[in-house]
Scaffold this motif. Structure first.
Motif, mmCIF file in Angstrom:
data_model
loop_
_atom_site.group_PDB
_atom_site.id
_atom_site.type_symbol
_atom_site.label_atom_id
_atom_site.label_comp_id
_atom_site.label_asym_id
_atom_site.label_seq_id
_atom_site.Cartn_x
_atom_site.Cartn_y
_atom_site.Cartn_z
ATOM 1 N N ILE A 206 -4.629 -52.600 92.912
ATOM 2 C CA ILE A 206 -6.010 -52.728 92.447
ATOM 3 C C ILE A 206 -6.863 -51.585 92.980
ATOM 4 N N TRP A 207 -6.633 -51.205 94.240
ATOM 5 C CA TRP A 207 -7.415 -50.112 94.848
ATOM 6 C C TRP A 207 -7.178 -48.794 94.111
ATOM 7 N N SER A 208 -5.909 -48.510 93.793
ATOM 8 C CA SER A 208 -5.613 -47.247 93.105
ATOM 9 C C SER A 208 -6.212 -47.248 91.698
ATOM 10 N N ARG A 209 -6.253 -48.418 91.072
ATOM 11 C CA ARG A 209 -6.884 -48.489 89.750
ATOM 12 C C ARG A 209 -8.383 -48.238 89.840
ATOM 13 N N LEU A 210 -9.014 -48.741 90.897
ATOM 14 C CA LEU A 210 -10.436 -48.493 91.097
ATOM 15 C C LEU A 210 -10.701 -47.013 91.328
ATOM 16 N N ILE A 211 -9.799 -46.361 92.072
ATOM 17 C CA ILE A 211 -9.945 -44.916 92.309
ATOM 18 C C ILE A 211 -9.856 -44.152 90.995
ATOM 19 N N VAL A 212 -8.903 -44.541 90.145
ATOM 20 C CA VAL A 212 -8.759 -43.881 88.844
ATOM 21 C C VAL A 212 -10.018 -44.055 88.003
ATOM 22 N N LEU A 213 -10.549 -45.282 87.987
ATOM 23 C CA LEU A 213 -11.763 -45.539 87.211
ATOM 24 C C LEU A 213 -12.942 -44.728 87.745
ATOM 25 N N TRP A 214 -13.089 -44.660 89.085
ATOM 26 C CA TRP A 214 -14.194 -43.906 89.671
ATOM 27 C C TRP A 214 -14.055 -42.408 89.368
ATOM 28 N N ASN A 215 -12.850 -41.856 89.579
ATOM 29 C CA ASN A 215 -12.634 -40.428 89.295
ATOM 30 C C ASN A 215 -12.873 -40.121 87.821
ATOM 31 N N SER A 216 -12.474 -41.037 86.960
ATOM 32 C CA SER A 216 -12.679 -40.829 85.523
ATOM 33 C C SER A 216 -14.167 -40.857 85.181
ATOM 34 N N PHE A 217 -14.913 -41.752 85.813
ATOM 35 C CA PHE A 217 -16.352 -41.848 85.579
ATOM 36 C C PHE A 217 -17.056 -40.565 86.023
ATOM 37 N N VAL A 218 -16.702 -40.080 87.208
ATOM 38 C CA VAL A 218 -17.294 -38.827 87.700
ATOM 39 C C VAL A 218 -16.942 -37.667 86.766
ATOM 40 N N ALA A 219 -15.683 -37.628 86.319
ATOM 41 C CA ALA A 219 -15.262 -36.565 85.405
ATOM 42 C C ALA A 219 -16.030 -36.639 84.088
ATOM 43 N N LEU A 220 -16.262 -37.858 83.606
ATOM 44 C CA LEU A 220 -17.026 -38.041 82.368
ATOM 45 C C LEU A 220 -18.447 -37.497 82.519
ATOM 46 N N LEU A 221 -19.090 -37.798 83.645
ATOM 47 C CA LEU A 221 -20.437 -37.289 83.886
ATOM 48 C C LEU A 221 -20.451 -35.762 83.915
ATOM 49 N N MET A 222 -19.482 -35.170 84.613
ATOM 50 C CA MET A 222 -19.431 -33.708 84.703
ATOM 51 C C MET A 222 -19.178 -33.084 83.335
ATOM 52 N N PHE A 223 -18.361 -33.759 82.531
ATOM 53 C CA PHE A 223 -18.101 -33.259 81.179
ATOM 54 C C PHE A 223 -19.384 -33.276 80.351
ATOM 55 N N VAL A 224 -20.113 -34.384 80.408
ATOM 56 C CA VAL A 224 -21.369 -34.499 79.650
ATOM 57 C C VAL A 224 -22.383 -33.475 80.130
ATOM 58 N N PHE A 225 -22.520 -33.324 81.451
ATOM 59 C CA PHE A 225 -23.456 -32.344 82.000
ATOM 60 C C PHE A 225 -23.078 -30.925 81.565
ATOM 61 N N THR A 226 -21.770 -30.640 81.566
ATOM 62 C CA THR A 226 -21.311 -29.302 81.172
ATOM 63 C C THR A 226 -21.575 -29.055 79.703
ATOM 64 N N ALA A 227 -21.365 -30.077 78.877
ATOM 65 C CA ALA A 227 -21.622 -29.926 77.442
ATOM 66 C C ALA A 227 -23.109 -29.732 77.159
ATOM 67 N N LEU A 228 -23.968 -30.277 78.024
ATOM 68 C CA LEU A 228 -25.412 -30.195 77.795
ATOM 69 C C LEU A 228 -26.052 -28.965 78.437
ATOM 70 N N PHE A 229 -25.736 -28.722 79.735
ATOM 71 C CA PHE A 229 -26.492 -27.660 80.399
ATOM 72 C C PHE A 229 -25.790 -27.021 81.591
ATOM 73 N N LEU A 230 -24.815 -27.664 82.203
ATOM 74 C CA LEU A 230 -24.283 -27.213 83.487
ATOM 75 C C LEU A 230 -23.342 -26.022 83.313
ATOM 76 N N GLN A 231 -23.792 -24.836 83.711
ATOM 77 C CA GLN A 231 -22.996 -23.623 83.612
ATOM 78 C C GLN A 231 -22.477 -23.204 84.976
ATOM 79 N N ASP A 232 -21.342 -22.511 84.965
ATOM 80 C CA ASP A 232 -20.850 -21.889 86.192
ATOM 81 C C ASP A 232 -21.775 -20.757 86.614
ATOM 82 N N THR A 233 -21.715 -20.430 87.894
ATOM 83 C CA THR A 233 -22.505 -19.324 88.428
ATOM 84 C C THR A 233 -22.116 -18.021 87.740
ATOM 85 N N LYS A 234 -23.115 -17.223 87.435
ATOM 86 C CA LYS A 234 -22.844 -15.920 86.824
ATOM 87 C C LYS A 234 -22.240 -14.987 87.866
ATOM 88 N N THR A 235 -20.971 -14.688 87.718
ATOM 89 C CA THR A 235 -20.258 -13.773 88.614
ATOM 90 C C THR A 235 -19.616 -12.674 87.778
#
Length: 483
Positions: A206-235
């Motif tokens: 159950i704990w490992s499943r919760l970790i997967v769900l949490w990591n997936s949720f964080v990844a989903l947020l980062m994906f949405v932010f990247t699609a909307l506005f979040l760019q890598d640093t200009k290097t």
């Protein structure tokens, strides 16, 4: 060898004008062999996703074009994707596979070699650079093969395969190429790839499943932010708008597989973790050099660099090598890839092994998430609900807002021949992506090869980047030996 079959047995279509090619067959034509392109294949024709896969293969013997042509008829042309046009309907934008007559001479190009070449390696590099300037004409199936019979330090000849990504993903096309090979030790046997063995099924807690769900949720947020506005640093490694339309420089550098294994065993990590750690360390070295002045002092290098790779995952269950048909009963064909947004920690580390440790921690987090599956199915959902244009723009925005593409493909574990020619190395890569840099890693025999695909305007010195990767591996290896 068997006689070449009559190519006219392939069903052809009557195309009298270019306009008819774009609009499809006229009403009343017999089109029972026509099949639509899948949504994922169609996506690779959209701006920013109009990508070509390049496969560079070194041969230990001079390449015989006639042998290649005869064998290609028995292999590539058995597959509908390689003997069909991709015809677009202008009215609704749909595309279909239309079987056509194939003239093998239109697909096998023998390069003219200048008599006064100073560097054969530079000639091959420039040839592929010029190849990436233009697409394949849609009046023929979207693939070709270029033969360069020029001697280098490692090879007697080089062949360059070019495929439009709509034909399939990297694993599909690697599968096709390897199906044309045989083991040197057993000329009747196909090579083997790592990862064919099925692992034991582990019931997650159950704990490992919760970790997967949490990591997936964080990844989903980062994906949405990247699609909307979040760019890598200009290097100096971040591409500018329109980079996908510029030609690419392809550079190859091989390192010892044993060196990577040594680090792997010292830290009890995976080979992929070591490769990512070496890459992360090499990027810091390269950026340090780009930001340094004449006195080797850093000038203007940001302290907290957001630097991410679009890291591709193969979603197939196995890496088994199959035959040349397109019956796809086991999911061999198509574009079945997902991706994760992989952050790199760009900074100085006193202990070089920390680059590998950081990469290991990041990959553990990505593996314990559903991010690759999410990106794959999200693309399908957006395609279905909003259409190809919106899906294409979404892909372009996410890719452009990151710094690079990163991918790896498992290569043969034994020495192989391709149509009877001993293979010295394999080097797959891409061009047409909205990033200035792609790192592709492939293993073969006792070597691990880094393939750099770089935009000349952004990264004018890709050989220096290869040097930094190689030097980083030496430093990490030395640190591992001292443990």
């Amino acid at each position: 060898m068997e006689n070449i079959p009559n190519l006219h047995t392939l069903r052809s279509i009557r195309i009298s004008t270019n306009e008819e090619t774009c609009n499809g067959l006229k009403k009343g034509d017999n089109n029972h062999h026509e099949q639509p392109l899948s949504p994922m294949a169609r996506l690779f024709h959209e701006p920013g996703s109009n990508v070509y896969i390049i496969g560079i293969m070194g041969s230990k013997t001079k390449i015989c074009p006639d042998v290649f042509k005869e064998n290609l008829v028995h292999t590539f042309l058995k597959n509908r994707r390689f003997s069909s046009l991709q015809v677009k309907n202008r009215e609704n934008g749909s595309m279909k596979w239309i079987p056509t007559q194939v003239n093998i001479d239109d697909h096998v190009i023998i390069a003219k070699i200048d008599d006064d070449i100073k560097s054969s390696e530079k000639f091959i590099e420039d040839y592929i650079f010029n190849l990436s300037k233009s697409p394949i004409e849609n009046t023929k199936p979207l693939w070709d093969l270029h033969i360069l019979n020029i001697k280098t330090l490692e090879t007697e000849g080089t062949c360059v395969f070019r495929f439009h990504h709509s034909l399939g993903d990297g694993m599909s096309l690697m599968n096709l190429l390897l199906a044309c090979t045989r083991k040197v030790s057993d000329p009747q046997a196909l090579p083997t790839l790592p990862g064919n063995n099925k692992s034991h099924v582990v019931v997650p807690s159950i704990w490992s499943r919760l970790i997967v769900l949490w990591n997936s949720f964080v990844a989903l947020l980062m994906f949405v932010f990247t699609a909307l506005f979040l760019q890598d640093t200009k290097t100096p490694m971040k591409g500018s708008i329109g980079v996908e339309h510029r030609p690419r420089r392809f550079v190859i550098r091989s390192v010892s597989r044993d060196d990577i294994k040594l680090v792997k065993q010292a830290l009890n990590v995976t080979m992929n973790d070591v490769v990512l750690g070496v890459t992360q360390a090499g990027f810091y070295r390269y950026l340090h050099g780009r930001y340094s002045d004449m006195n080797n002092k850093l000038v203007g290098m940001p302290s907290n660099i957001r630097f991410r790779a679009t890291f591709f995952f193969n979603l197939r269950a196995t890496t088994k090598i199959n035959d040349f048909t397109d019956t796809d009963t086991d999911g061999t064909w198509g574009n079945k890839i997902g991706y994760a947004l992989l952050p790199f920690n760009i900074g100085f580390k006193k202990d070089p092994l920390d680059y590998v440790r950081d990469a290991t921690a990041t990959m553990k987090c990505k593996k314990a998430s559903l991010e690759p599956l999410f990106t794959y199915f999200l693309a399908k959902i957006v395609l279905k609900l909003f259409g190809i244009k919106i899906a294409g723009k979404l892909n372009h925005k996410v890719f452009y807002n990151t710094t690079l593409w990163f991918s790896n493909v498992p290569g043969p574990q034994e020495e192989i021949t391709f149509f009877g020619h001993k293979v010295a190395y394999l080097a797959p890569s891409c061009y047409g992506q909205p990033n200035a840099l792609m790192i592709h890693v492939v293993s073969y025999l006792d070597k691990v090869t880094f393939v750099i695909s770089a935009d000349d305007e952004t990264i004018p010195d890709p050989h220096k980047l290869c040097d930094d990767l190689e030097e980083s591996l030496r430093a990490i290896k030395a640190a591992a030996q001292a443990v």
